[in-house]
Design a protein around this motif. Structure first.
Motif, PDB file in Angstrom:
ATOM      1  N   PRO A  32      75.362 -21.632 -27.260  1.00  0.00           N
ATOM      2  CA  PRO A  32      74.653 -20.685 -26.400  1.00  0.00           C
ATOM      3  C   PRO A  32      73.173 -21.046 -26.301  1.00  0.00           C
ATOM      4  N   MET A  33      72.488 -20.384 -25.385  1.00  0.00           N
ATOM      5  CA  MET A  33      71.061 -20.623 -25.210  1.00  0.00           C
ATOM      6  C   MET A  33      70.280 -20.189 -26.446  1.00  0.00           C
ATOM      7  N   GLU A  34      69.117 -20.764 -26.639  1.00  0.00           N
ATOM      8  CA  GLU A  34      68.286 -20.419 -27.774  1.00  0.00           C
ATOM      9  C   GLU A  34      67.583 -19.082 -27.545  1.00  0.00           C
ATOM     10  N   ASN A  35      67.291 -18.398 -28.642  1.00  0.00           N
ATOM     11  CA  ASN A  35      66.538 -17.142 -28.628  1.00  0.00           C
ATOM     12  C   ASN A  35      67.206 -16.084 -27.743  1.00  0.00           C
ATOM     13  N   PHE A  36      68.530 -16.050 -27.774  1.00  0.00           N
ATOM     14  CA  PHE A  36      69.265 -15.091 -26.962  1.00  0.00           C
ATOM     15  C   PHE A  36      69.053 -13.673 -27.484  1.00  0.00           C
ATOM     16  N   ASP A  37      68.784 -12.727 -26.570  1.00  0.00           N
ATOM     17  CA  ASP A  37      68.564 -11.324 -26.910  1.00  0.00           C
ATOM     18  C   ASP A  37      69.712 -10.498 -26.336  1.00  0.00           C
ATOM     19  N   PHE A  38      70.624 -10.082 -27.193  1.00  0.00           N
ATOM     20  CA  PHE A  38      71.829  -9.408 -26.707  1.00  0.00           C
ATOM     21  C   PHE A  38      71.518  -8.083 -26.024  1.00  0.00           C
ATOM     22  N   GLU A  39      70.596  -7.309 -26.556  1.00  0.00           N
ATOM     23  CA  GLU A  39      70.316  -6.003 -25.977  1.00  0.00           C
ATOM     24  C   GLU A  39      69.786  -6.121 -24.550  1.00  0.00           C
ATOM     25  N   GLN A  40      69.015  -7.165 -24.265  1.00  0.00           N
ATOM     26  CA  GLN A  40      68.566  -7.389 -22.895  1.00  0.00           C
ATOM     27  C   GLN A  40      69.720  -7.799 -21.985  1.00  0.00           C
ATOM     28  N   PHE A  41      70.759  -8.365 -22.582  1.00  0.00           N
ATOM     29  CA  PHE A  41      71.897  -8.857 -21.809  1.00  0.00           C
ATOM     30  C   PHE A  41      72.855  -7.740 -21.399  1.00  0.00           C
ATOM     31  N   THR A  42      72.834  -6.620 -22.106  1.00  0.00           N
ATOM     32  CA  THR A  42      73.747  -5.528 -21.790  1.00  0.00           C
ATOM     33  C   THR A  42      73.372  -4.885 -20.454  1.00  0.00           C
ATOM     34  N   GLY A  43      74.254  -3.991 -19.980  1.00  0.00           N
ATOM     35  CA  GLY A  43      74.026  -3.327 -18.709  1.00  0.00           C
ATOM     36  C   GLY A  43      74.985  -3.841 -17.647  1.00  0.00           C
ATOM     37  N   ARG A  44      74.615  -3.681 -16.395  1.00  0.00           N
ATOM     38  CA  ARG A  44      75.504  -4.054 -15.285  1.00  0.00           C
ATOM     39  C   ARG A  44      75.227  -5.460 -14.781  1.00  0.00           C
ATOM     40  N   TRP A  45      76.331  -6.195 -14.588  1.00  0.00           N
ATOM     41  CA  TRP A  45      76.309  -7.504 -13.963  1.00  0.00           C
ATOM     42  C   TRP A  45      77.352  -7.532 -12.852  1.00  0.00           C
ATOM     43  N   TYR A  46      77.251  -8.530 -11.984  1.00  0.00           N
ATOM     44  CA  TYR A  46      78.258  -8.762 -10.959  1.00  0.00           C
ATOM     45  C   TYR A  46      78.756 -10.194 -11.091  1.00  0.00           C
ATOM     46  N   GLU A  47      80.087 -10.362 -11.112  1.00  0.00           N
ATOM     47  CA  GLU A  47      80.659 -11.698 -11.175  1.00  0.00           C
ATOM     48  C   GLU A  47      80.594 -12.310  -9.778  1.00  0.00           C
ATOM     49  N   MET A  48      79.723 -13.303  -9.601  1.00  0.00           N
ATOM     50  CA  MET A  48      79.448 -13.866  -8.290  1.00  0.00           C
ATOM     51  C   MET A  48      80.285 -15.099  -7.968  1.00  0.00           C
ATOM     52  N   PRO A 106      73.839 -15.657 -31.979  1.00  0.00           N
ATOM     53  CA  PRO A 106      73.468 -14.927 -30.767  1.00  0.00           C
ATOM     54  C   PRO A 106      73.887 -15.676 -29.503  1.00  0.00           C
ATOM     55  N   GLY A 107      74.497 -14.940 -28.583  1.00  0.00           N
ATOM     56  CA  GLY A 107      74.932 -15.540 -27.334  1.00  0.00           C
ATOM     57  C   GLY A 107      76.345 -16.062 -27.353  1.00  0.00           C
ATOM     58  N   ARG A 108      77.034 -15.904 -28.482  1.00  0.00           N
ATOM     59  CA  ARG A 108      78.425 -16.328 -28.592  1.00  0.00           C
ATOM     60  C   ARG A 108      79.292 -15.112 -28.903  1.00  0.00           C
ATOM     61  N   PHE A 109      80.376 -14.943 -28.134  1.00  0.00           N
ATOM     62  CA  PHE A 109      81.280 -13.807 -28.297  1.00  0.00           C
ATOM     63  C   PHE A 109      82.721 -14.312 -28.388  1.00  0.00           C
ATOM     64  N   PHE A 110      83.597 -13.402 -28.779  1.00  0.00           N
ATOM     65  CA  PHE A 110      85.003 -13.771 -28.920  1.00  0.00           C
ATOM     66  C   PHE A 110      85.883 -12.604 -28.486  1.00  0.00           C
ATOM     67  N   HIS A 111      86.982 -12.918 -27.793  1.00  0.00           N
ATOM     68  CA  HIS A 111      88.007 -11.912 -27.549  1.00  0.00           C
ATOM     69  C   HIS A 111      89.359 -12.591 -27.433  1.00  0.00           C
ATOM     70  N   ARG A 112      90.392 -11.815 -27.543  1.00  0.00           N
ATOM     71  CA  ARG A 112      91.759 -12.337 -27.468  1.00  0.00           C
ATOM     72  C   ARG A 112      92.475 -11.691 -26.291  1.00  0.00           C
ATOM     73  N   VAL A 113      93.138 -12.513 -25.493  1.00  0.00           N
ATOM     74  CA  VAL A 113      93.943 -12.024 -24.380  1.00  0.00           C
ATOM     75  C   VAL A 113      95.391 -12.006 -24.849  1.00  0.00           C
TER      76      VAL A 113
END
Length: 225
Positions: A32-48, A106-113
């Motif tokens: 992931p990118m350096e110095n990632f701030d998760f709280e700034q990343f939360t909120g609404r996004w649109y998959e473009m 920071p900047g790395r997540f995991f989920h299972r489908v």
């Protein structure tokens, strides 16, 4: 209109799992990118825009290439966050809830489908938090071991600039995929429970716009519907 909600089974999470995942980073093909701030990343996004090496995923996206609203919510005391995806499918506004586990990277997540038995590693490779984000997802199906690479472009609004598109294309090329195959999602109406689709969306036909378009704007997308 009846609200449709799809739930992704909750993955057992906790600090024990998080620390177990850390050594894997040494052998991971992505960071992931350096110095990632998760709280700034939360909120609404649109998959473009999206591109994947999974043919079945791409076939589904080609049939329904619409912009998806993503709401990321996090409880600071927990080691996970939820992503609620809202979009139209078969004329119905539906929601999908996915639970992502945080790692100590920071900047790395995991989920299972569970549906496909796939473990998915997600990496935020670039973001400026208030305009765009690039997401790289590496998944492995069990027990087959089949691996899939998916690149996604998120926007805080339904418009991104030419330089952002260039970064998206660069990430695609970095993972040896063809940028011409990328799907640019289209805006066909706001998806809210109980609200009908926009009138023009009734004539919407699935297609794959070319990545060479310099801007993704609401006006352009409506003219393509």
């Amino acid at each position: 209109m009846q609200r449709v909600v799809f739930l992704v089974p909750l993955l057992v999470v906790g600090s024990t799992w998080t620390h177990q995942m850390d050594p894997v980073m040494e052998n991971s093909p992505a960071t992931p990118m350096e110095n990632f701030d998760f709280e700034q990343f939360t909120g609404r996004w649109y998959e473009m825009a999206v591109l994947s090496t999974c043919p079945h995923y791409m076939q589904r996206k080609k049939r329904n290439p619409v912009i998806m609203a993503l709401d990321l919510k996090h409880v600071p005391t927990q080691h996970n966050f939820t992503m609620t995806s809202s979009t139209f499918k078969n004329g119905t506004c539906g929601e999908t809830l996915t639970v992502y586990s945080l790692t100590s990277t920071p900047g790395r997540f995991f989920h299972r489908v569970a549906r496909f038995g796939a473990d998915v590693d997600s990496f935020v490779t670039h973001t400026n938090y208030d305009e765009y984000a690039l997401m790289l997802q590496l998944s492995t199906e069990q027990p087959s071991g089949n691996k899939t690479t998916t690149v996604k472009l998120y926007g805080r609004t339904m418009s991104v600039s030419a330089p952002v598109l260039d970064q998206f294309k660069a990430l695609i090329r970095r993972h040896e995929m063809s940028e011409d195959a990328a799907i640019m999602n289209q805006h066909i109406g706001d998806c809210f429970p109980g609200k009908q689709m926009m009138e023009e969306s009734a004539n919407h036909q699935a297609f794959v716009p070319q990545i060479s378009r310099q801007n993704i704007t609401t006006e352009d997308k409506q003219s393509d519907v």
